[in-house]
Design an enzyme around this catalytic site. Structure first.
Site, short mmCIF file in Angstrom:
data_model
loop_
_atom_site.label_atom_id
_atom_site.label_comp_id
_atom_site.label_asym_id
_atom_site.label_seq_id
_atom_site.Cartn_x
_atom_site.Cartn_y
_atom_site.Cartn_z
N GLY A 1 108.62 6.50 55.94
CA GLY A 1 107.76 5.35 55.73
C GLY A 1 107.61 4.84 54.32
CB SER A 2 104.91 2.65 53.06
OG SER A 2 104.51 2.10 51.83
CB SER A 3 107.86 3.15 48.35
OG SER A 3 107.37 1.83 48.19
N GLY A 4 104.54 3.39 49.28
CA GLY A 4 103.16 3.50 48.80
C GLY A 4 102.47 4.78 49.24
#
Lengths: 134, 419
Positions: A61-64
């Site tokens: 999932g997200s790099s955040g």
């Protein structure tokens, strides 16, 4: 019983195991204000990760994800340690930044040997998982 | 890990406290992936908007202007939101302003876009670049042949501050060949639009384990940049793909053999009419046909897209709110050209925000009671994040169907009849 594994993020911690045979992302799979898994229809929906030794397959999932991990850590809402089959750079960055002891590439089948509720010690610096009690 | 003398000085704190912390983090990350050394980046891309302020302060403490270029991801615009009467806190407005001031002190460029190649800022083939934002990572890896590894937003700040990243993952040639191959099965793409490519990319991302590189075979050679972009940026939405080769179109995939590194793929995934229909349906999450918001610009809009939308909106009035996510530079060109005036007269807005994750019309924590409860979009990435991050009903369809919905407030979109 001891299982050797590879160090992702150094440190020592222990706790009750929470086992999920799937991938995990700090972004979406963890509510940083409660430490719980908020995802509807998730196998572990509503489970609290705080102070658990969280066992899963890999990151996704997200790099955040590392931003959410940071916020969760500041609220004290993170697992005490993580064991996964194979980490990936977003997950690894997140656990290194937040200092969550984490190992991957265990030499034995952790999904066979560790069940939710088992008491597990993780020495991530030495790369040793110890299953203390069933 | 082997460090140069300069890197050792950074690690010993001889440069700046922020640089020391950044290199410590990169060394630990590199060690955990058995990286041999750090390598210089040719430029860095971060998100000051997503970065928590205390981490931001730690990493930038004492850091002088960097010699390398650093740019930034789409950003919330809390001051604008406040001027619109949205219930944003003063604390957020002030925090955002403090980070932005420091950002500019560092000499970094306030691009605020996920498509800075539209501003002429892009890597060359083989350049090592560090980036936050999975859409930036996959686009720059795939469409320009830059070397960008998967990394988190906070790690990308450490790389930007120090100008280094660990030599690992997709920076290494042997890891860039496709392990998975996608073959189109009896699909005629002649009439495909951006949304069709989004849908295909979303299906592929879901099928690939982890962030293994993938090659897509069977599309027309020299596929247009906009179509190739829609295809690859949708992949890390449903999965974690960070490099997607489009055979016959992207720099590292002149041929199928080149994309695969002359190896046999580990897995071949076939996509036909049924997979496309099921994915298109899955991206639609709604019960009644009332549309309250329409969003374009995921990834950030090109001048051509804005031109097509303005042609459809000439002389019309919108029933829904409409947001086009675009950089201020592309918006300026749209204004110069007269497109922006037509869209704004109809009731539309431009903002350099992420219209998927940071949409001020659909995010309850930004819009408060003004939150739109349903949104239409032509982007699979938007559809995914509007449904999961904003939790609103989502209509996924073509640009034309979305513009019609903005004018009528009703959804008349249909799953395409595949040829």
């Amino acid at each position: 019983m001891e299982i050797r594994a590879h160090t992702v993020s150094a440190g020592k911690a222990e706790g009750q195991a929470l086992v999920y045979k799937g991938p995990f992302s700090f972004m979406g799979d963890l509510d940083p204000t409660t430490g719980k898994i908020p995802v509807p229809r998730h196998l572990l929906e509503g489970e609290n990760l705080v102070d658990k030794v969280f066992v899963f397959t890999t990151g996704k999932g997200s790099s955040g994800g590392d931003c959410i991990a940071w916020m969760a850590k500041e609220n004290g809402n993170v697992p005490s340690a993580i064991i996964c089959l194979e980490s990936e750079p977003v997950l690894s960055g997140a656990v290194i930044i937040t200092g969550i002891p984490t190992v991957d590439r265990p030499e034995k089948d952790i999904f066979e040997l560790i069940q939710t509720g088992d008491y597990v010690k993780v020495d991530a610096t030495a790369g040793i998982i110890e299953i203390v009690g069933k | 890990m082997q460090l140069t003398d300069g890197e050792k000085r950074m690690l010993n704190g001889e440069c700046a406290p922020g640089i020391q912390k950044a290199v410590e983090l990169l060394v630990k990350l590199g060690d955990s992936f058995d990286a041999e050394r750090l390598v210089p980046i040719s430029y860095g891309h971060i998100s000051y908007d997503l970065c928590p302020e205390d981490f931001w302060n730690l990493m930038t403490e004492g850091v002088p202007r960097t010699p390398h270029r650093v740019t930034t991801h789409p950003s919330s615009q809390p001051e604008t939101f406040k001027a619109w009467g949205l219930p944003v806190t003063d604390q957020w407005v002030e925090e955002h302003a403090r980070k932005l001031e420091r950002f500019k002190q560092l000499g970094w460029l306030r691009t605020e876009t996920c498509a800075e190649y539209l501003l002429g800022i892009m890597p060359q083939k083989g350049d090592i670049v560090s980036m936050g934002g999975s859409c930036m990572q996959v686009a720059n890896n795939s469409l320009f042949g830059a070397r960008v590894d998967r990394m988190g937003v906070l790690v990308s700040l450490a790389a930007a501050v120090s100008g280094r990243c660990p030599l690992m993952g997709l920076l290494l040639q042997e890891n860039r060949y496709a392990s998975h191959l996608v073959e189109l099965d009896d699909l005629d793409v002649t009439d495909w639009t951006l949304s069709h490519y989004h849908c295909l990319g979303y299906y592929i991302g879901d099928q690939i384990p982890g962030f293994r590189p993938v090659a897509v075979n069977g599309l027309p050679p020299n596929l247009s940049f906009d179509f190739a972009r829609a295809l690859v940026i949708s992949m890390p939405t449903s999965g974690a793909v960070t490099l997607g080769h489009v055979v016959g179109s992207t720099p590292e995939a002149p041929t199928l053999e080149a994309a695969l590194g002359n190896r046999k793929p580990e897995q071949v995934i076939r996509v036909g009419k049924q997979e496309m229909s099921e994915t298109w349906e899955r991206l639609n999450v709604w019960d009644d046909d009332i549309v309250e918001h329409v969003s374009f610009g995921c990834p950030h809009a090109t001048i051509d897209e804005i031109g097509r939308i303005s042609a459809l909106l000439e002389g019309k009035k919108l029933k829904t709110s409409l947001l086009i996510g675009a950089s201020v530079s592309v918006e300026a060109l749209a204004r110069h050209q007269g497109y922006a005036g037509i869209i704004e007269k109809a009731g539309g807005h431009f903002l350099p925000v992420c219209p998927s994750i940071g949409n001020p019309f659909t995010r309850r924590d930004i819009a408060g009671h003004k939150q739109a409860k349903s949104a239409a979009t032509n982007s699979a990435r938007s559809a995914h994040y509007l449904a999961t991050v904003s939790g609103v009903k989502v209509f996924f369809g073509t640009e034309e169907e979305c513009v019609k919905a903005a004018i009528t407030g009703r959804w008349k979109g249909e799953v395409p009849k595949w040829k």
